[in-house]
Design a protein around this motif. Structure first.
Motif, PDB file in Angstrom:
ATOM      1  N   GLY B  68      25.467  -4.700  23.036  1.00  0.00           N
ATOM      2  CA  GLY B  68      26.305  -6.042  23.306  1.00  0.00           C
ATOM      3  C   GLY B  68      25.682  -6.896  24.632  1.00  0.00           C
ATOM      4  O   GLY B  68      26.640  -7.729  24.937  1.00  0.00           O
ATOM      5  N   THR B 106      28.339  -8.233  27.133  1.00  0.00           N
ATOM      6  CA  THR B 106      28.977  -9.606  26.905  1.00  0.00           C
ATOM      7  C   THR B 106      29.185 -10.342  25.953  1.00  0.00           C
ATOM      8  O   THR B 106      29.725 -11.473  25.720  1.00  0.00           O
ATOM      9  CB  THR B 106      27.750 -10.589  27.786  1.00  0.00           C
ATOM     10  N   SER B 107      29.378  -9.498  24.826  1.00  0.00           N
ATOM     11  CA  SER B 107      29.695 -10.042  23.358  1.00  0.00           C
ATOM     12  C   SER B 107      30.374  -9.036  22.735  1.00  0.00           C
ATOM     13  O   SER B 107      30.016  -7.936  22.684  1.00  0.00           O
ATOM     14  CB  SER B 107      28.201 -10.466  22.780  1.00  0.00           C
ATOM     15  N   ASP B 109      30.446  -9.296  19.572  1.00  0.00           N
ATOM     16  CA  ASP B 109      29.844  -9.330  18.158  1.00  0.00           C
ATOM     17  C   ASP B 109      29.315  -8.124  17.603  1.00  0.00           C
ATOM     18  O   ASP B 109      28.344  -7.503  18.038  1.00  0.00           O
ATOM     19  CB  ASP B 109      28.660 -10.607  18.263  1.00  0.00           C
ATOM     20  N   LEU B 112      25.462  -8.129  16.369  1.00  0.00           N
ATOM     21  CA  LEU B 112      24.652  -8.051  17.401  1.00  0.00           C
ATOM     22  C   LEU B 112      24.655  -6.647  18.076  1.00  0.00           C
ATOM     23  O   LEU B 112      23.548  -5.769  18.146  1.00  0.00           O
ATOM     24  CB  LEU B 112      25.192  -8.942  18.651  1.00  0.00           C
ATOM     25  N   PHE B 141      34.585  -4.143  24.562  1.00  0.00           N
ATOM     26  CA  PHE B 141      34.759  -4.695  23.332  1.00  0.00           C
ATOM     27  C   PHE B 141      35.196  -3.347  22.498  1.00  0.00           C
ATOM     28  O   PHE B 141      35.932  -3.707  21.353  1.00  0.00           O
ATOM     29  CB  PHE B 141      33.873  -5.460  22.622  1.00  0.00           C
TER      30      PHE B 141
END
Lengths: 641, 641
Positions: B68, B106-107, B109, B112, B141
């Motif tokens: 991520g 940082t994500s 998703d 990703l 996350f």
């Protein structure tokens, strides 16, 4: 400032608690009901005992689950209260703590609660007592001081007021500034508790993890500033539920508690002066006059007398660290290898001096009759040594008697909770005057070590919090966040305290409570250099063998940090460890432990502010192996046998 | 079931941990990276050592903060992973634990993250290793097993699978039934941890308070039932971060850990059988066949072989409790005063029997060479003593050797973690056969005591959790919620375990970890009567002096409970204590401590199910005063002096 302590803070019997509170100089105590119930002393005997000791009995506590209930339960609660009021009458206690209902409340109607408190006030009047209502952080409906204050306001009964407990207010993040809106005559009692910031339910946090003021993360000076501006002038008490203090010696805990309140009084004086209109800070007065008249709009009447402690200026230098260990020869050897020079023996005392740059080590043998820590003392130069010693003694630190022969520099010493000593000397040019009381140093290489970087003191479980408070309050050091380090014998909690400019840094390590004698942690001194690799190499040239660091550590270092070419090989070759933070780098290496003491050399590059904590488990494991001489070939193998 | 344990569960050096794991019979270990980094053993040497011991190295852990992230950090993370894969190759470890990103992600998703895991899988393939991705409960996350499973599914790489950790799933209250939707070949590793239900941040909870399976509040049998229905047949491992186990002897902890997994295997077998279609429960088979074929719709393939433990029927009776103490005369005196009758000495052993109703006390002197607890043993009659002993030995409880002379009843004994003994004998009519191995009882009054109500064993800090597991698993007792009791020397945690019908009740008391030798808690036996007041009065007629209970306690009792007229006076006169719960009442009184043992008499009225916990602090304070002979007149007063 009148001081009080709840008996629940101290271990032992009720009588031992009273004696311990008095011995530490408290003005009064809160009688925690379970302590009375478990005591063979009648209420009259407790009263007489307190009078004999010169202690006031300030509060009877706690009374629970009274308000917000139906009529039948209210009637029963009033009968229950009457029994306790009669008991208070026998004890001669005027104020009862009433906690907000956490169990039987069925209504959050503040008018209903206020009406029931008014009935309780009428009953209290008949017994000539009064009720201090406290919002518990986990109260069913009433869980904030402003809700409690509203209900007390609605009750409008002279016998019904508030108890404010800093924990219940600050643990919920409520703004204590609102306290200033409470009329002083509605505040019947105040309990001050500190605590570390933890993320857990408030009940468990409160029951197990409270700390004495100055040991946790709450801004209690600010809280007290709001309180005294109401005009409150009653007792400031400690109600500290803490698993450790419940087990520790009550006499030591009581002194520790009293020190925390003296520090809090000082902080209160600072906060009060800071807030005063037309600030007269800097004036010579160190005492707030009681009843300062101030009739300006919105201004409050400060009635509580609070005295400042003598100011302590940050240490200009750590002038020496004294080590005491049975094997001086081994330590001398290590100091020589690290480049220290011997000054020989003191002219009148049985100690010797070693120095390099401004780093000075005084070596002595342990005193047989005393269980001294191995890092036995720290010498500091300060602007006003007498003020430093006065401040320490004002904080109940025992003075260390020290004889000076004619012409020797007077040093003023006080004793920390673990028995180690702190000495204050004057700032005087390049080196302290007392250095000349030893011989001239022998010749040696130019110094590579510049000064003492930090000192590490291992603390047994019962001294840890007291030591944090001691260094924080006596030397005005600030605490850094605690860290936890895994050692082969358990988790070690570490707390760094430092002066604002970093001249003095003390790391306190909490020895795991279940640790056996085998698990004694060595204490150490770390020296600052600007070139750890060169120093390590030079030391090796003098025969130095550093603490062995496993290859696996260096492989991991490379995987994590991708070091510049060549550096890893040098670190590995010289057993130098490495760390990096957001701003800089840290290179450090260790001697092997000599008994329970060892030495470290550190190089800080580019503002690195830590202590190599990620490397501590590796160092501790190496020391553990060294100590126990655990080697694979020698290990008993119960499977094979 | 293949068993494994993470090295972080055990104290000491890596080598000591390996030896301890092997000695306890584990099949393999997880290598906790910090243990390797702190070890002087090269990866090749660790591999050789494990092979020599016959241990597989099942997992290298943990790798953190990989997915991520942005491209630059991903490149660095891949280099970091390559270094660790190379290390795993040297260690011969095939699986790496990857924790979901808690720091640098940082994500959120998932595509990703999956793409980055696929790159990691390609890299892993080059080193012939694989990656087990685990959702930490506090992942930035990814904080649930189903999110991790989705990402692993999207990554669709044979080298990328899941690690399931019961703590991370159950601590968040997630339903583990969803595990059954994961293809078995995507589950690379499983870690089973228990924990008490606490209200605190998951990170602190996980790092300090995990427990071995069977010691906490999680339904791990149910969890395992879901797991085996996926067809998973890999290692079941323990990763238990716990402050106590980090300090305890690694050999004792490893046995304790192994017992917990054996219990868990049994629970798994129970859960699996229960869920099987066309339940064949009650069939003679005690072992799940591996690869049970079951091709019905929605049915899963169970491949893990799990063996049931021998069933233990609830004890029919506590046939005796054995006490060992230096002062037998004093105990004889107390037993006589309580109405017990002496049977004299055993015909071949150096013990004597006292009885009243079905309560029997065997008295013996302590064995000099052994540090025996003072409540030295408990005798139980069960339907099948051999099965009971087999179950205990199947759970790694050491057998207690016992010689029987000709014609004596064989008793099968096992040893609890604190050294106390549990003996199984057969159910046989009114009294056990072995009673006749003693003499005939002397004459006495008709019995007032009916049987043993409960037994209380004080546990030092390092044995407490192991003792909970022992009584829970070996005797199939269920745990009641723990309580905390304030003693003059600290907080005591108390855990009651009881058989479903209440015939056997054992209370385990955790001695505060910092407690000095002074704070040793006496252990005790409580006897059941139907009329505590009459018995107390009769005992007084025989010269009995009960443990003194302060008047203040009775005043408080009246205020709280508004007792029926006359009862309070009797309780006070006879030093009998009182409690009430929702359904009934409890009357109980104590003897004073004899060394470190004492006796209690209890009367349960109307289904009262507790143990008088509200009275425990009063009792503990009385015992403390008795023990230390602390009396007001004799107490040194440092203020007056």
């Amino acid at each position: 400032m009148r001081t009080s302590i709840a008996t629940v803070c101290l271990s032992g019997t009720l009588d031992q608690k009273l004696v311990a509170a008095r011995a530490a100089g408290f003005d009064g105590v809160e009688v925690f009901e379970p302590d009375l119930i478990a005591s063979p002393l009648s209420p009259e005997a407790v009263r007489a005992r307190a009078e004999e000791l010169g202690l006031s009995l300030d509060l009877y506590q706690p009374f629970r689950d009274f308000e917000g209930v139906g009529q039948e339960l209210l009637d029963r609660n009033l009968r229950r209260a009457a029994a306790k009021f009669a008991l208070m009458h026998r004890l001669g206690i005027r104020t009862m703590l009433l906690c907000s209902n956490v169990a039987t409340a069925t209504s959050g109607d503040e008018h209903l609660a206020a009406g029931q408190l008014r009935q309780l006030g009428d009953l209290a009047e008949r017994f000539d007592v009064r009720v201090a209502y406290e919002a518990l952080a986990w109260g069913t409906f009433v869980d904030s001081f402003d809700a409690a204050a509203r209900i007390v306001g609605l009750a409008a009964h002279p016998r019904v007021g508030l108890c404010l407990d800093s924990f219940h207010i600050l643990s919920k993040g409520h703004d204590p500034a609102g306290i200033e809106d409470i009329p002083a005559d509605r505040i019947f009692f105040v309990q001050m508790a500190d605590a570390p910031l933890l993320s857990m339910d408030a009940l468990s946090w409160s029951r197990h993890h409270r700390l004495f003021p100055g040991e946790g993360d709450f801004d209690l000076g600010g809280f007290m500033g709001h309180l005294v501006r109401t005009g409150y002038d009653g007792p400031v008490s400690l109600e500290i539920f803490n698993d450790t203090f419940r087990q520790a010696d009550p006499f030591a805990t009581a002194v520790h508690a009293r020190r925390s309140l003296r520090w809090l009084e000082h902080e209160t004086a600072v906060a009060t002066r800071r807030a005063r209109r037309g600030s007269d800070e800097g004036a010579g007065s160190t005492s707030e006059a009681a009843a300062v008249p101030d009739e300006g709009a919105g201004a409050h009447r400060v009635r509580m007398a609070t005295t400042l402690l003598p100011a302590v200026s940050p240490p200009a230098e750590v002038t020496y660290v004294e080590l005491r260990t049975g094997d001086l020869r081994e330590l001398r050897h290590l100091l020589r290898q690290l480049g220290f020079r011997a000054h020989g023996a003191h002219r009148s005392k049985d100690v010797e001096l070693w120095s390099q740059g401004a780093a000075r080590i005084v070596l002595g043998a342990p005193e047989a009759e005393q269980d001294q820590p191995t890092v036995a003392g720290i010498g500091l130069s300060v602007q006003d040594p007498a003020a430093g010693a006065d401040r320490a003694r004002g904080l109940y630190a025992p003075a260390v008697p020290r004889e000076e022969a004619s012409g020797e520099e007077p040093l003023l010493g006080v004793r920390a909770p673990d028995g180690s000593e702190v000495f204050f000397g004057a700032v005087r040019g390049a080196e302290p005057q007392w250095v000349r009381e030893f011989g001239r140093p022998d010749d040696g290489d130019p110094p590579s070590i510049e000064r003492v970087d930090h000192v590490n003191l291992a603390q047994p479980w019962e001294h840890f919090d007291a030591a944090v408070l001691f260094f924080h309050a006596v030397l005005d050091l600030r605490t850094e966040p605690t860290t936890e380090v895994a050692a082969p014998v358990g988790l070690i909690r570490s707390q760094v305290l430092r002066s604002s400019d970093g001249v003095l840094r003390v790391a306190l390590n909490l020895v795991p409570s279940g640790a056996s004698a085998d698990a004694i942690l060595p204490q150490h001194v770390a020296f600052a250099t600007s070139d750890a690799l060169s120093l390590a190499r030079a030391a090796r040239g003098r025969g130095f063998e550093p603490l062995d660091i496993p290859d696996n550590h260096y492989d991991d270092l490379q995987a994590r940090h991708e070091l510049e070419p060549g550096l890893l090989e040098q670190l590995r070759e010289l057993n130098v460890m490495y760390d990096r933070d957001g701003v800089g780098e840290f290179l450090h290496f260790y001697t092997h432990p000599v008994g329970t003491v060892f030495l470290e050399v550190v190089e800080r590059r580019g503002g690195y502010a830590g202590y190599g904590a990620p490397n501590a488990p590796v160092r501790l494991a190496s020391q553990y192996r060294h100590r126990h001489a655990v080697r694979q070939v020698g290990l008993a193998n119960p499977v094979a046998s």
